[in-house]
Each structure stands twice: as C-alpha cells, then as structure tokens.
Design a protein around this motif. Structure first.
Motif, mmCIF file in Angstrom:
data_model
loop_
_atom_site.group_PDB
_atom_site.id
_atom_site.type_symbol
_atom_site.label_atom_id
_atom_site.label_comp_id
_atom_site.label_asym_id
_atom_site.label_seq_id
_atom_site.Cartn_x
_atom_site.Cartn_y
_atom_site.Cartn_z
ATOM 1 N N LYS A 6 3.388 10.617 -9.828
ATOM 2 C CA LYS A 6 3.037 9.946 -11.086
ATOM 3 C C LYS A 6 4.085 10.145 -12.171
ATOM 4 O O LYS A 6 4.463 9.222 -12.883
ATOM 5 C CB LYS A 6 1.687 10.463 -11.580
ATOM 6 C CG LYS A 6 0.513 10.240 -10.666
ATOM 7 C CD LYS A 6 -0.777 10.710 -11.340
ATOM 8 C CE LYS A 6 -1.939 10.691 -10.361
ATOM 9 N NZ LYS A 6 -1.808 11.725 -9.325
ATOM 10 N N SER B 119 7.274 8.244 -11.411
ATOM 11 C CA SER B 119 6.974 6.814 -11.483
ATOM 12 C C SER B 119 6.892 6.352 -12.934
ATOM 13 O O SER B 119 7.428 5.298 -13.308
ATOM 14 C CB SER B 119 5.648 6.511 -10.763
ATOM 15 O OG SER B 119 5.734 6.853 -9.396
ATOM 16 N N LYS C 122 0.826 -1.206 0.000
ATOM 17 C CA LYS C 122 0.000 0.000 0.000
ATOM 18 C C LYS C 122 0.860 1.255 0.000
ATOM 19 O O LYS C 122 0.593 2.228 -0.716
ATOM 20 C CB LYS C 122 -0.924 0.009 1.216
ATOM 21 C CG LYS C 122 -2.064 -1.000 1.134
ATOM 22 C CD LYS C 122 -2.926 -0.917 2.389
ATOM 23 C CE LYS C 122 -4.080 -1.932 2.320
ATOM 24 N NZ LYS C 122 -4.930 -1.863 3.536
ATOM 25 N N LEU D 150 2.358 1.726 -3.476
ATOM 26 C CA LEU D 150 1.374 2.210 -4.438
ATOM 27 C C LEU D 150 1.032 3.680 -4.198
ATOM 28 O O LEU D 150 0.860 4.458 -5.139
ATOM 29 C CB LEU D 150 0.107 1.361 -4.372
ATOM 30 C CG LEU D 150 0.259 -0.094 -4.865
ATOM 31 C CD1 LEU D 150 -1.024 -0.879 -4.622
ATOM 32 C CD2 LEU D 150 0.629 -0.115 -6.342
ATOM 33 N N ARG D 151 0.938 4.066 -2.941
ATOM 34 C CA ARG D 151 0.661 5.467 -2.629
ATOM 35 C C ARG D 151 1.777 6.383 -3.140
ATOM 36 O O ARG D 151 1.531 7.462 -3.689
ATOM 37 C CB ARG D 151 0.502 5.642 -1.120
ATOM 38 C CG ARG D 151 -0.816 5.096 -0.570
ATOM 39 C CD ARG D 151 -0.812 5.130 0.938
ATOM 40 N NE ARG D 151 -2.005 4.500 1.471
ATOM 41 C CZ ARG D 151 -2.148 4.145 2.754
ATOM 42 N NH1 ARG D 151 -1.143 4.373 3.605
ATOM 43 N NH2 ARG D 151 -3.268 3.566 3.179
ATOM 44 N N ASN D 152 3.032 5.935 -2.924
ATOM 45 C CA ASN D 152 4.165 6.735 -3.379
ATOM 46 C C ASN D 152 4.188 6.848 -4.907
ATOM 47 O O ASN D 152 4.493 7.910 -5.462
ATOM 48 C CB ASN D 152 5.483 6.151 -2.885
ATOM 49 C CG ASN D 152 5.688 6.394 -1.405
ATOM 50 O OD1 ASN D 152 5.217 7.406 -0.862
ATOM 51 N ND2 ASN D 152 6.396 5.495 -0.736
ATOM 52 N N LEU D 153 3.861 5.728 -5.554
ATOM 53 C CA LEU D 153 3.806 5.751 -7.011
ATOM 54 C C LEU D 153 2.735 6.717 -7.492
ATOM 55 O O LEU D 153 2.933 7.482 -8.441
ATOM 56 C CB LEU D 153 3.537 4.341 -7.556
ATOM 57 C CG LEU D 153 4.674 3.319 -7.431
ATOM 58 C CD1 LEU D 153 4.211 1.946 -7.890
ATOM 59 C CD2 LEU D 153 5.879 3.755 -8.256
ATOM 60 N N TRP D 154 1.581 6.679 -6.838
ATOM 61 C CA TRP D 154 0.462 7.543 -7.236
ATOM 62 C C TRP D 154 0.753 9.013 -6.934
ATOM 63 O O TRP D 154 0.383 9.898 -7.694
ATOM 64 C CB TRP D 154 -0.803 7.086 -6.519
ATOM 65 C CG TRP D 154 -2.031 7.822 -6.982
ATOM 66 C CD1 TRP D 154 -2.746 8.769 -6.310
ATOM 67 C CD2 TRP D 154 -2.673 7.676 -8.244
ATOM 68 N NE1 TRP D 154 -3.789 9.235 -7.057
ATOM 69 C CE2 TRP D 154 -3.782 8.567 -8.277
ATOM 70 C CE3 TRP D 154 -2.424 6.872 -9.360
ATOM 71 C CZ2 TRP D 154 -4.631 8.676 -9.354
ATOM 72 C CZ3 TRP D 154 -3.281 6.975 -10.442
ATOM 73 C CH2 TRP D 154 -4.370 7.872 -10.432
ATOM 74 N N ARG D 155 1.444 9.247 -5.836
ATOM 75 C CA ARG D 155 1.734 10.619 -5.424
ATOM 76 C C ARG D 155 2.736 11.271 -6.381
ATOM 77 O O ARG D 155 2.692 12.476 -6.617
ATOM 78 C CB ARG D 155 2.273 10.613 -3.995
ATOM 79 C CG ARG D 155 2.492 12.023 -3.409
ATOM 80 C CD ARG D 155 2.967 11.913 -1.972
ATOM 81 N NE ARG D 155 2.004 11.127 -1.170
ATOM 82 C CZ ARG D 155 2.322 10.494 -0.045
ATOM 83 N NH1 ARG D 155 3.570 10.552 0.404
ATOM 84 N NH2 ARG D 155 1.406 9.816 0.620
#
Length: 303
Positions: free
Chosen positions: A17, A20, A7, A10-15
């Motif tokens: 973008k 990433s 989790k 994924l949050r870091n990837l989404w934050r």
C-alpha cells in the motif's frame, strides 16, 4: 487472461500500500504539473495572435545613446503616429496609446477611480481586433467626448441598462458619451484596457508635448503587406531626426546658442540621435525589454 492480470496487479497494489500510494500520487502530481506547464507555455506563445492583423502590426521602439551603452525604450514622441503615417509609404496605419493616469469616472451614484484608461486614436479599433458587442467600430472614437468601455465596465456602471448614449463624467469636469461596448479584452493581450477615450483628451489635461524629443506614449504601426521592416526603421529614424532639427531651428534662442557657443556646437555636431526600430506585436510578450541589455526577456522562462 486480462482479468487474471488485473487481479494480480490489484493484489500487488494492496500488498504494498505504501509504495503504491507514493507511486500513484507521484505519477498524478507529475502529470498534473506537466499539464499546467504545457497550458502556461501555450498561453505565453499565443499572446496577441488573436488580432487579425497581428503579423503586420509593430510597436515603435528606440535605442538611446547613454553613458553605459544603448538604453532601449518603447515610449515615443506624442506627434509620431500621424507623422509616420503621413511621411513613410511602408506604413499603412498608426495609432497612439497614452495613459492619462488614474481618472475619477462617475455615473449617477456610481463613482470609481479607473487606472486602465487608454487615450487612443480612432484607428486602434481598425488595426487591432477588439470587437465591439455594441456600437460601430468605425465611428466609436471619432468624436471628442466619445467613450468605449468593456462589458465588465458597462455592468459596473450601468448594471442591466443599455449604456449606449449614456453620459459619464470624468474628474467631475468632462462629460463623455458611451459610443461602444467592447468584448472583454483577452488576458493574452499586450494592450489591456477598461475604457478607451479619444487621444486629444491628453491635450485637455495639459499632458501633450508636440516636441519630437519627448518620449511618453506608445506608438503602433501597421505595415503594408511585403513592406521592408529595415527600410521602415531607417526612414523612421531619419524622420525623427529631421523633425528634431526643425524644432531646434524653430526655437531661435536654442539655435542661436548652438551656432554661437563652441561647446554647444560641438555637442550638436557629435550628436547621435536615437535609433528607431519596429518590434513585431506577436514578439512583444516574449522578447520585449526595457533598459540596458536583453537579460529579462520572458522567452527565457518559456525555455
């Protein structure tokens, strides 16, 4: 615990973008490039190794003396193949490969110009591993007017028909009967062909030259196990010189000029004939070269 790590990732990837996307895309492209390079290098290193006798097959090559030094070629005299097999004990078998040029091949309404036609000795199917899907490799090229074609060529001219026994016409004048269908030649092969015909067809076309000074065709030999390559090289060079000298002596006018003309005699006394050597079949793709120097060898690209 693993789920919490996932989790957070994924949050870091989404934050982030943008970063990433760049990192993941770069990694994917880098892995893809590395994979393609690996596949290409593997293909280059595999050339001709599918032949059962690959380690004992060699191409005859020569260094010719020139004004700028040694000029390396891999073309040879027309009579060399049978001569080497008959005269040099180290040689188990030989075959010649001539390219008679672009030929018009016709069967019924199908007519095409074909450039990948090899005029060869029957022993090619014994030395090299070009398996026949149809026909007998021992006899497929033993008779004048016999023809071996690949599976692709069989479909091109005959469609779904059985091509064995069918007759095609070459150059609107010469009938050839299909005696074999070869499995398509692998792309990692030095020898590439669509059709094979008997070597003597070059004589029919007026392309044959019985001089041991002519250099127009490829000659391949298969050595006996444990035969010495350097010894074979020396014997080939000596044999070619002997045959060349015999040819000059047989030509009365040429030999008379050599004996009577001081300048011609001096050139004869100082003549340095070509030095012949055997190139391993499995090295041709990466180490073969033509001309002065060895700067264009494909192995440099592999490195």
């Amino acid at each position: 615990m693993f789920r919490s790590y996932l989790k957070i990732a994924l949050r870091n990837l989404w934050r982030h973008k943008g970063y990433s996307f760049i990192n993941i895309t770069g990694l994917a492209v880098g892995m893809a490039c590395a994979l393609f390079i690996l596949l290409w290098v593997q293909d280059e290193l595999s050339f001709d190794r599918f032949h059962v006798n690959a380690k004992t097959i060699f191409r005859v090559e020569q260094d010719q003396a020139g004004g700028q030094g040694k000029f390396h070629v891999y073309v040879t005299p027309y009579p060399m193949g049978p001569g080497l097999k008959a005269e040099i004990p180290e040689i188990k078998d030989s075959t010649r490969v001539a390219r008679p040029g672009t030929l018009l091949v016709c069967y019924g309404e199908n007519a095409f110009f074909e450039s990948r036609v090899g005029a060869v000795d029957p022993s090619i199917l014994r030395m090299f591993t070009f398996p026949l899907g149809r026909g007998n490799a021992e006899t497929a090229l033993s008779q004048p007017g016999s023809l071996v074609l690949t599976e692709d060529m069989a479909r091109k001219y005959f469609g779904g028909e059985d091509p064995i026994g069918k007759t095609v016409t070459i150059n609107n004048a010469y009938p050839f009967t299909v005696t074999g269908v070869a499995i398509n030649v692998p792309t990692n092969s030095t020898l590439i062909f669509d059709m094979l015909i008997p070597f003597d067809f070059v004589k029919t076309l007026g392309q044959y030259n019985d001089s041991w000074n002519s250099n127009n065709i490829l000659t391949f030999v298969q050595l006996h196990e444990k035969s010495s390559v350097p010894t074979a090289n020396q014997k080939i060079t000596r044999l070619v010189w002997d045959r060349t000298l015999q040819g000059w002596r047989a030509d009365a006018e040429t030999w008379k000029k050599i004996q009577s003309d001081p300048a011609a005699r001096k050139r004869f006394d100082n003549y340095v004939g070509p030095q012949f050597m055997l190139m391993p079949l499995i090295d041709i793709n990466l180490y073969g070269y033509f001309g002065f120097g060895r700067n264009n060898m494909a192995i440099q690209y592999v490195y």
